[in-house]
Design a protein around this motif. Structure first.
Motif, PDB file in Angstrom:
ATOM      1  N   LYS A 137       1.015  -1.150   0.129  1.00  0.00           N
ATOM      2  CA  LYS A 137       0.057  -0.106  -0.067  1.00  0.00           C
ATOM      3  C   LYS A 137       0.820   1.357  -0.090  1.00  0.00           C
ATOM      4  CE  LYS A 137      -3.910  -2.150   0.405  1.00  0.00           C
ATOM      5  NZ  LYS A 137      -4.867  -2.322  -0.712  1.00  0.00           N
ATOM      6  N   PRO A 138       0.444   2.217  -0.633  1.00  0.00           N
ATOM      7  CA  PRO A 138       1.220   3.505  -0.754  1.00  0.00           C
ATOM      8  C   PRO A 138       1.040   4.531   0.310  1.00  0.00           C
ATOM      9  CG  PRO A 138      -0.559   3.688  -2.313  1.00  0.00           C
ATOM     10  CD  PRO A 138      -0.549   2.434  -1.648  1.00  0.00           C
ATOM     11  N   PHE A 139       1.913   5.436   0.500  1.00  0.00           N
ATOM     12  CA  PHE A 139       1.836   6.466   1.363  1.00  0.00           C
ATOM     13  C   PHE A 139       0.835   7.468   0.452  1.00  0.00           C
ATOM     14  CE2 PHE A 139       5.302   5.061   3.985  1.00  0.00           C
ATOM     15  CZ  PHE A 139       4.724   5.397   5.304  1.00  0.00           C
ATOM     16  N   ILE A 140       0.050   8.147   1.049  1.00  0.00           N
ATOM     17  CA  ILE A 140      -0.860   9.044   0.317  1.00  0.00           C
ATOM     18  C   ILE A 140      -0.563  10.425   0.727  1.00  0.00           C
ATOM     19  CG2 ILE A 140      -3.117   9.986  -0.146  1.00  0.00           C
ATOM     20  CD1 ILE A 140      -4.335   7.040   0.773  1.00  0.00           C
ATOM     21  N   THR A 141      -0.085  11.035  -0.436  1.00  0.00           N
ATOM     22  CA  THR A 141       0.576  12.531  -0.131  1.00  0.00           C
ATOM     23  C   THR A 141      -0.770  13.589   0.107  1.00  0.00           C
ATOM     24  OG1 THR A 141       0.839  13.149  -2.319  1.00  0.00           O
ATOM     25  CG2 THR A 141       2.548  11.979  -1.258  1.00  0.00           C
ATOM     26  N   ARG A 142      -0.363  14.738   1.026  1.00  0.00           N
ATOM     27  CA  ARG A 142      -1.574  15.653   0.878  1.00  0.00           C
ATOM     28  C   ARG A 142      -1.193  16.648  -0.050  1.00  0.00           C
ATOM     29  NH1 ARG A 142      -1.643  16.803   7.118  1.00  0.00           N
ATOM     30  NH2 ARG A 142       0.468  17.208   6.718  1.00  0.00           N
TER      31      ARG A 142
END
Length: 289
Positions: free
Chosen positions: A70-75
């Motif tokens: 699963k990826p890190f979701i950037t803001r």
């Protein structure tokens, strides 16, 4: 943990986000069986059952089954709501001024907004609305001449959540006035708070005055003065209730009660005489019960 660390370089933005990127699980179906399968029970003396959990193994299972891949979701580019105490308003205003040139409010507009927002709660609501607007405006920018209410309605879709009275007050301003309006609302908040504190103190003093017992004559004179022509004329010459009613009694050659000189609040303005009389009469009735 090395596999998880390897996956940490995998990032997606909110715009690229799909259902496959999101971590999904059911507590009862997925997590509880995993935890219970890594729990050992032992019976102690006294028939007490103790539970021991293999936490490292549980952690590894969670990483493998739910987090791995699963990826890190950037803001990046996404407006973020933060606690108002944590906001860096200097940075926000710098960003706003960089995107929307600012101008001060005219004295006419400033006075009109001040009159419209005549209570502490109204000022707070207007301030909260502007605070939210500034957070978005610092990122989106906008036309300096765009009415502030238009930005709220068309861009933020907040018109239905904002009190019409607040919209009316803010409707006098454009986006180019945001910084000046912020300054005004902050000042009005402090002014209205001081007023609330002063009113509270005046009520305390009025209640103390009423408790003296010998106030009936003064309240009668206040009422007579209020209903007569002297009231309107006195607005021009006497700033306080105490001064105006005392002058009225002097012209009638009626003595002002001693308790008035000693205990009636000097700070109550003549414009507040109706509220003062109502409160004093109510306090007197309660005191006599």
């Amino acid at each position: 943990m090395s596999n998880f660390d390897h996956c940490s370089s995998y990032r997606v933005s909110v715009e690229e986000l799909t259902e496959l990127h999101v971590i999904r699980y059911d507590v009862e179906k997925d997590l509880l069986p995993l935890v219970l399968s890594n729990c050992q029970y032992s019976m102690e003396r006294g028939h007490e059952t103790l539970s021991e959990y293999d936490l490292p193994r549980i952690q590894q299972h969670i990483i493998t089954r739910f987090l791995q891949g699963k990826p890190f979701i950037t803001r990046t580019g996404v407006p973020t709501l933060v606690n108002t105490h944590e906001r860096d308003y200097e940075t926000i205003f710098k960003a706003v001024k960089g995107k929307v040139p600012q101008e001060p409010l005219s004295s006419l507009t400033r006075n009109a907004v001040s009159r419209e927002l005549d209570s502490y709660s109204e000022v707070c609501e207007a301030h909260k609305t502007l605070e939210l607007l500034l957070g978005f405006l610092s990122m989106t920018g906008g036309s300096p001449m765009m009415p502030l209410v238009t930005y709220l309605q068309d861009t933020l879709r907040m018109a239905n959540q904002t009190d019409p009275h607040i919209l009316k007050a803010l409707g006098r301003c454009c986006l180019k006035h945001c910084a000046s309006l912020w300054q005004l609302l902050m000042s009005l908040k402090s002014e209205r708070m001081l007023h609330l504190k002063r009113v509270k103190e005046e009520k305390r003093q009025l209640k103390s005055f009423v408790s003296k017992g010998n106030v009936h004559k003064w309240l009668l004179e206040m009422h007579e003065f209020l209903l007569g022509p002297e009231y309107c004329r006195s607005l021009l010459f006497h700033p306080s209730v105490k001064e105006a009613v005392a002058a009225y009694m002097d012209r009638k050659e009626v003595d002002v009660p001693i308790d008035v000189e000693a205990a009636f609040p000097d700070s109550i303005q003549l414009s507040q005489i109706v509220e003062a009389w109502k409160y004093a009469v109510t306090a007197k009735q309660e005191w006599m019960m």
